[in-house]
Design an enzyme around this catalytic site. Structure first.
Site, mmCIF file in Angstrom:
data_model
loop_
_atom_site.group_PDB
_atom_site.id
_atom_site.type_symbol
_atom_site.label_atom_id
_atom_site.label_comp_id
_atom_site.label_asym_id
_atom_site.label_seq_id
_atom_site.Cartn_x
_atom_site.Cartn_y
_atom_site.Cartn_z
ATOM 1 N N SER A 32 -22.639 -14.304 1.492
ATOM 2 C CA SER A 32 -21.263 -14.498 1.039
ATOM 3 C C SER A 32 -21.063 -15.906 0.487
ATOM 4 C CB SER A 32 -20.306 -14.184 2.204
ATOM 5 O OG SER A 32 -19.001 -13.942 1.747
ATOM 6 N N ASP B 162 -19.793 -7.158 1.644
ATOM 7 C CA ASP B 162 -20.102 -8.465 2.228
ATOM 8 C C ASP B 162 -21.212 -8.379 3.280
ATOM 9 O OD1 ASP B 162 -19.891 -10.940 3.778
ATOM 10 O OD2 ASP B 162 -17.968 -11.242 2.769
#
Length: 256
Positions: free
Chosen positions: A38, A150
């Site tokens: 991320s 994610d």
């Protein structure tokens, strides 16, 4: 000595990774390999592409990220990441892992298989988009026949790719949570719930780090506090510079 650097997610709090990197570099500690997820993957990619942490900070501050996003017009996410291609291509020339100056591993969550997937070869931008694709907020990223979100959902401190190849692993976690946070909205409850889930999967991985860095002052910042980027950067830098004993010991190991 080969040093591996594992960088967590954290949204805007991930800007602290850049401050940590700056402090490490000033102490003569340079990573030979980076594993990021991320926000950590984005910071790691820009650094691995040759930008100094100060330069990456200026890129983030001067860029209005939200103008590169557009409504998803679907039932699986509010925003699409497609237009961020334009932004990434501006700074990551070549769009290939192999064009980076430092080996980089980017992790994302494969929704189809329900597992973490590590990318380190071929196309770079799609894995970066997948790695930072917050569920519900963003429409999942489709890549090579699979659907990704994610990477922090399953692994917010991706140390695993570094274990067999690095002699010393530094883990940087930018997602400490505030136990006094007031939950006064649906958004706050959702963000808090996600943060707790992400934080839980970090606990066992901390034990695999030779040095673990977690700036506690990041608790007072929210996921989208991009306007406070300089302050977040400084917190990462100052916190790392206070780890004098550990950094001195590491420098001595490198020198020997």
């Amino acid at each position: 000595m080969k040093i591996g650097l594992a960088l967590s997610g954290g949204g805007a709090r991930g800007i602290a990774h850049l401050g940590v990197l700056k402090a490490l570099l000033e102490q003569g500690i340079q990573p030979a390999m980076i594993s990021g997820v991320s926000a950590g993957a984005i910071a790691g990619a820009l650094y691995a592409a040759g930008y100094h942490p100060d330069e990456v900070l200026e890129i983030i501050i001067s860029t209005n990220m939200f103008r590169f996003l557009r409504p998803a017009m679907s039932r699986v996410g509010i925003l699409k990441m497609e237009r961020t291609d334009e932004l990434y291509l501006k700074y990551l020339t070549g769009n290939e892992f192999e064009k980076l100056n430092i080996p980089l591993i980017v992790s994302a969550t494969n929704l189809n298989l329900g597992e973490t997937v590590y990318f380190s070869r071929g196309e770079l931008i799609k894995p970066l988009q997948a790695s930072s694709c917050i569920p519900v907020l963003f429409e999942p990223v489709r890549f090579n026949g699979n659907t990704y979100v994610d990477g922090g959902i399953l692994n917010n401190l991706p140390v695993e790719p570094l274990l067999d190849t690095c002699d010393f692993i530094i883990g940087v976690h930018t997602n400490p949570y505030d136990t006094q946070q007031k939950l006064t909205s649906v958004r706050a409850v959702m963000e808090r719930s996600l943060l707790l889930a992400v934080h839980y999967n970090v606990k066992e991985r901390v034990k695999r780090c030779d040095l673990f860095i977690e700036p506690g002052d990041l608790r007072r910042f929210a996921t989208f506090d991009l306007a406070k980027g300089r302050e977040i950067f400084d917190i990462g830098y100052q916190h790392t510079m206070k780890l004098v004993d550990q950094l001195t010991e590491l420098k001595e190991k490198i020198a020997s």
